[in-house]
Each structure stands twice: as structure tokens, then as C-alpha cells.
Enzyme design. Sequence first.
Site, PDB file in Angstrom:
ATOM      1  N   ASP A 141       0.796  -1.230   0.000  1.00 46.13           N
ATOM      2  CA  ASP A 141       0.000   0.000   0.000  1.00 46.13           C
ATOM      3  C   ASP A 141       0.826   1.276   0.000  1.00 46.13           C
ATOM      4  OD1 ASP A 141       0.825   0.004   2.679  1.00 46.13           O
ATOM      5  OD2 ASP A 141      -1.133   0.639   3.445  1.00 46.13           O
ATOM      6  N   GLU A 172       4.485 -10.773   4.445  1.00 47.68           N
ATOM      7  CA  GLU A 172       3.191 -11.324   4.025  1.00 47.68           C
ATOM      8  C   GLU A 172       3.177 -11.835   2.591  1.00 47.68           C
ATOM      9  OE1 GLU A 172      -0.055  -8.690   4.794  1.00 47.68           O
ATOM     10  OE2 GLU A 172       0.390  -8.510   6.926  1.00 47.68           O
ATOM     11  N   TYR A 225      -4.837  -7.762  12.120  1.00 51.54           N
ATOM     12  CA  TYR A 225      -5.630  -6.526  12.234  1.00 51.54           C
ATOM     13  C   TYR A 225      -7.049  -6.849  12.693  1.00 51.54           C
ATOM     14  CZ  TYR A 225      -1.759  -4.055  10.143  1.00 51.54           C
ATOM     15  OH  TYR A 225      -0.517  -3.506   9.927  1.00 51.54           O
ATOM     16  N   GLU A 233       2.935  -6.622  13.416  1.00 49.03           N
ATOM     17  CA  GLU A 233       2.072  -5.495  13.024  1.00 49.03           C
ATOM     18  C   GLU A 233       0.741  -5.645  13.734  1.00 49.03           C
ATOM     19  OE1 GLU A 233       1.373  -4.866   8.784  1.00 49.03           O
ATOM     20  OE2 GLU A 233       3.507  -5.147   8.350  1.00 49.03           O
TER      21      GLU A 233
HETATM   22  C1  GCB Z   1      -0.223  -4.940   6.331  1.00 50.00           C
HETATM   23  C2  GCB Z   1       1.004  -4.606   5.574  1.00 50.00           C
HETATM   24  C3  GCB Z   1       1.353  -3.126   5.635  1.00 50.00           C
HETATM   25  C4  GCB Z   1       0.083  -2.300   5.448  1.00 50.00           C
HETATM   26  C5  GCB Z   1      -0.856  -2.623   6.596  1.00 50.00           C
HETATM   27  C6  GCB Z   1      -2.179  -1.851   6.461  1.00 50.00           C
HETATM   28  O1  GCB Z   1      -0.465  -6.071   6.664  1.00 50.00           O
HETATM   29  O2  GCB Z   1       2.106  -5.389   5.956  1.00 50.00           O
HETATM   30  O3  GCB Z   1       2.277  -2.852   4.626  1.00 50.00           O
HETATM   31  O4  GCB Z   1       0.335  -0.941   5.387  1.00 50.00           O
HETATM   32  O5  GCB Z   1      -1.151  -3.987   6.593  1.00 50.00           O
HETATM   33  O6  GCB Z   1      -2.311  -0.803   7.071  1.00 50.00           O
HETATM   34  O7  GCB Z   1      -3.021  -2.306   5.711  1.00 50.00           O
END
Ligand code: GCB
Length: 644
Positions: free
Chosen positions: A209, A450, A503, A539
Site C-alpha cells: 500500500d 506477508e 488486524y 504489526e
Molecule cells: C499490512 C502490511 C502493511 C500495510 C498494513 C495496512 O499487513 O504489511 O504494509 O500498510 O497492513 O495498514 O493495511
Amino acid sequence: MTGSAAARLAVKCALLAAICSRCRALQGGMLFPRDSPSREVKDVSGLWSFRADLSDNRNRGFEEQWFSRPLEETGPVIDMPVPSSYNDITQDAKIRDFVGWVWYEKEVLVPTRWIQDRGTRIVLRVGSAHYYSVLWVNGVQMTEHAGGHLPFEADISSVLRQSSGGPCRITIAVNNTLSLETLPPGTIQYMNDRTRYPSGYFVQNTNFDFFNYAGIHRSVLLYTTPAVHIDDITVQTTFSDNIGLVSYNVSVLGGSKAAVKVTLSAKDGRCVASSEGLSGVLKITDVNLWWPYLMHENPGYLYSMEVQAIAEDGQTDIYTLPVGVRTVQVTRSKFLINNKLFYFHGVNKHEDADIRGKGFDWPLVVKDFNLMKWMGANSFRTSHYPYAEEILQTADRHGIVIIDECPGVGIKDIRSFGNVSLAHHLTVMEELVRRDKNHPSVVMWSVANEPASEMPPAGLYFKELISHTKSLDSSRPVTFITDSNYARDQGAPYVDVVCVNSYFSWYHDPGHTELIRLQLSTQFDNWHGKYQKPIIQSEYGADAVPGLHSDPPMMFTEEYQRAVLQNYHSVFDQKRKEFVIGELIWNFADFMTAQTITRVVGNKKGVFTRQRQPKAGAFILRERYWRIANESGVLPTWSRYPCL
Ligand code: GCB
């Protein structure tokens, strides 16, 4: 972006020819250029002339050989700062979103003594340029390089001597096109529906992204060495009781016989050990170990290792390398630095800021380190590519621990698991280890973020990649970053530490923070149950538009980001007693992304804004990180977080 069918084919060829694995096998070392009694460094960054090749086939620069004459003689040029991404420097969206070749040029003056002294090697080094680069000096091609985040260099002595004191015109063509075989990968997609797109219209697609900033991102340096010169140095360190051991290997090029002398000095200049020969072991009594920030009252202790290579004619090359003495070890559930438990409480970063994009910028680097130290962070991951060497040097000095990541991000297409991709990935790991192997701050390599590790070829791909990385450096653990679905992961058996991104309540069950604790506990138990390896939450986070508020919390507000963090933290606190060895917030600061319907002028998961102002989440982390640091009991009272 329009053009005829022929031009369309040409553009694809011109774009892709740039990245079709013309990389050569690695040769030589990649020591960071430093002044010394035998070496001089001249920074030729600053304002360069610039032109984007906007021709339909993007290939006019090569057809008209723009490298053979001053760039302004072949068409209009604009000023372009180096280092900087070019994308946000002008008001022109065509430049911001440009895909293809851009041309940089600068005429520099080289000291006469460098040219006249035939025993002097003159080297041109580019810290990094994204993605594919071709480099000429006075119209003569010197080198090419594939990869946007690592340095490349060329010995330009003979070309400069041929032009007998004339100018040194440096031309660098840089192409940001990504293919299935580049790292990161990408694709060029032609839009063929003539009712919606003009002829020749194409876009570049990626599976990451962050904005694909491009240009010359790090300093361009000229430096000298004597003909017989130190090409590379490798150190590995250990200790026993109060004795530190530094084993070293030196490679000298340019002459068959050179005597090598090595001396190691403490911070106060005292010589603490010395040795002779291309390899050896330096023994330090009463060693000062390199400790991470918040783990010792004197973190980041560095010795200076001076290497002298004395040629037969007496000419001596001298290079001084900072050396930190420390060990790293991983068990089934712990991460140890200097035999003491280390818990990563840190951040994920990007090289990203207003105007300069990914261009190196000292004020930004120093501000970021100040912010990390303010919040009590002891570590960061170089998500998702290698950062500038100056950043690693700063981490060495401040004792900030680094997980050093290669640009293997967004590997989602099965064709990116082929042999060409693997060969390039191995080369990039070689370049990365070669560049960063001597940094005490670097405690682990990350080979990818990932990847689609559920795809059939992924198992073998990662087995090969990780074992190759271990063969390059046996002193550090290796990981790759995975998403939370353990059942699909074929790379995890080969890593030393499992790094998981998740997330919950954001991409999964959006809005439902009440599910985080259950889902996160399950995630940890599954991964540890299956692999019996320590785990880092590499993350986690939530977007927060600064200044947006709601109570009860709603997505995109500062309160929601805070609630997500707090729910994650309560599970971390249970699991860090067992096998969780770290937590890295996504992200340290907001950063620019491509334009999509899920991003509001960039990714807002930063706990700081892009301008480095704290959101509510930053204060939550600050309190937490200092509390964790204080638990270890090693902090001197003066350094304690004032509120605790
Ligand atoms: C992820 C990615 C990271 C993104 C993040 C997001 O899993 O590793 O590069 O910026 O999620 O905020 O979607």
C-alpha cells in the site's frame, strides 16, 4: 499515456527490459564511504538536472542517447533535489504518478590531485535509486543496478583520466517499473477497453500500500581509495565473562601482497586490542558490551576498529569501522541479547515524509529517533525494505534494535515464486547482508512481508531463501513476516522467530474491538502450538484520522485506535510471560499510499501524523513502553519515565 500499438509494445519492452534480471553476481564489499587519512569523500548530492521521458514509448532517452551530451542540450530540464523522490516536487500529477525512465544529470568538479595521482582510485557511489538504474560518466556507461533500496558503485578513475582534467558529467537514468520478478513485484496493465481508456493507457499495479516513490533517494558520493585498498571487512562478536572477542576478516584488492594491521580502540581513544593479518580475533579485557536502549545505562557502546592495509610500495589504506560487541540468541520462547531477555517494544516505520517522499533527510532521521526514544521504543523493523545506512548507524549509536527487512513485500502472484524471482531475491539478500552485516543494531533478517505463503511453490522458495540467508550470516536469526493465518503458512517451519501481523477489529470484524482479546489469544496459541517458536506481533493497529473523535469509539477516530491498542496490550501482557517476545505497532507515522477508496490521503495507522505530531495512541504506547522498560529494573532513576 497514449500511443499507437507499436509504441505500446515498445513501452512495455522499454519498461521491462529495465528489470529483466540483468543483475550481475555480487562482487566485492560495500563499505560505507568514510574519510580517513588515505580516503576522501565528496558529496555530490544537491541540485541535479532532471527530465522524465514522457515519450509514448518511454524510450526516447535511449534512442536519442541523452547520456552522450549535457541533458539540457537534448530538451528542457528542471531542477531536482538529490536525495529526494521526484514525485511530490512539482505541481504536475504526470510527474507524481510517472512510470518509466527519468533522467538525472550533474556536472561536478573533481580535485586535480585525484586525477593526477594515478595511485588513487575514484569511486562513484549511489546510496540508492528506485528501482532500476543505469549510470554513465562523460557518456560512458559505468554500471547498472536492479533494486531500489541498496547502494551501487563504480570505479570511474580511468574514464575521468581519459577526459584529462575535463568535467565529470554524471548521468543516471532511473526506471520505477516493477515486474513479477522485481522486489517488490508489480505489473503493468494495459487497459484495452477503448470506450473507457485511450489507446496505450496503462497502470502499474502493486500488492503493497505504500506509495511507489521513485528517484535518487540517497546521497551520491565520490570517494577515493589507494590502488591497493580495503574492499571489505566482516566482524562477528561474542564474549565470555568480562572478555570480549571480535573475529574479523578483511579483504584487500588491487595488489597481491599487502600487510594488514588492525587496532581496536575504546571511546576514549585507548587501544584495547590489536592484531595482524587478513583475519584474526581481537580480545578485549573488561569489555564494554553493546546494549540496547533502556536495557543498560550506557547503551550503544561502540569501539573503533582501524584497519590498515599496507601495500608493498608502502602506500597505506586506512578504514575505521565502528564495532559493537554483543550476542544474539533465540530459544523456543525467548530472544536474548548478551544472554539477557530482550522484549521488542517498538515500531514499524517507513522512509516517508512530505515533499521528499523517500528521500534521505537528516532532520527527519534525528526527529524520528528522538520520538522513538521519547516513547520508550527500543526497536524498529525496516518495513518493507532496507533503510539508509545512516539510519542504521544512528541506531547503532543509540542502541535501538533493528529487524532488517528486504524489499520482499507484496509477493502475491504465483509467477513471482519462479526461479528468476528466487535468484533475484537471493541476490538482494546477499546485497543486504553484505551492506548491513557489521551493524550491532541489526539483530535479525526479515526476508519478506506477508508473501502468499499458502501457494504451492512457497514452501521450497522460503526454504531456499532462508537457508541461503543463514549461510550468508550464521550469527543472526532469520524470519519472515506472515499474516495471522497459521494454517496456510509454508514458510514458518524454516524461520527462527515467527513474526505475525494481524488486524483484528479492522480488516477482520471491523468495529468489533470486543473480539480482539479472544482472537489474538487464539492466534498466539495456534502459532506457538504448531511451531514452538517465539512470536513477535510484528504489526497491529488501526487508522486514526488526527483530530477525529468519537466516544464510544468508532473506526478512524483517535479513540478507536487507542481502544484497539489497549485490547491488544492486555493479551500481550499475558503472553509475554510465555512465548511472545515483542510487539511492533503499525505504524510509527502516517505515510503516503497509492490512491484507493480505503485510504484517505495515505495510511493513517501512524501513532504520529506524517508531520510527526502525536495522536492519542502515541501516549498509550509511551506509558506502556516505559512501564515495560522499568520492569527490567536496569534503568537508572534519572532515565525513568516521569509519570511512573
Ligand atoms: C499490512 C502490511 C502493511 C500495510 C498494513 C495496512 O499487513 O504489511 O504494509 O500498510 O497492513 O495498514 O493495511
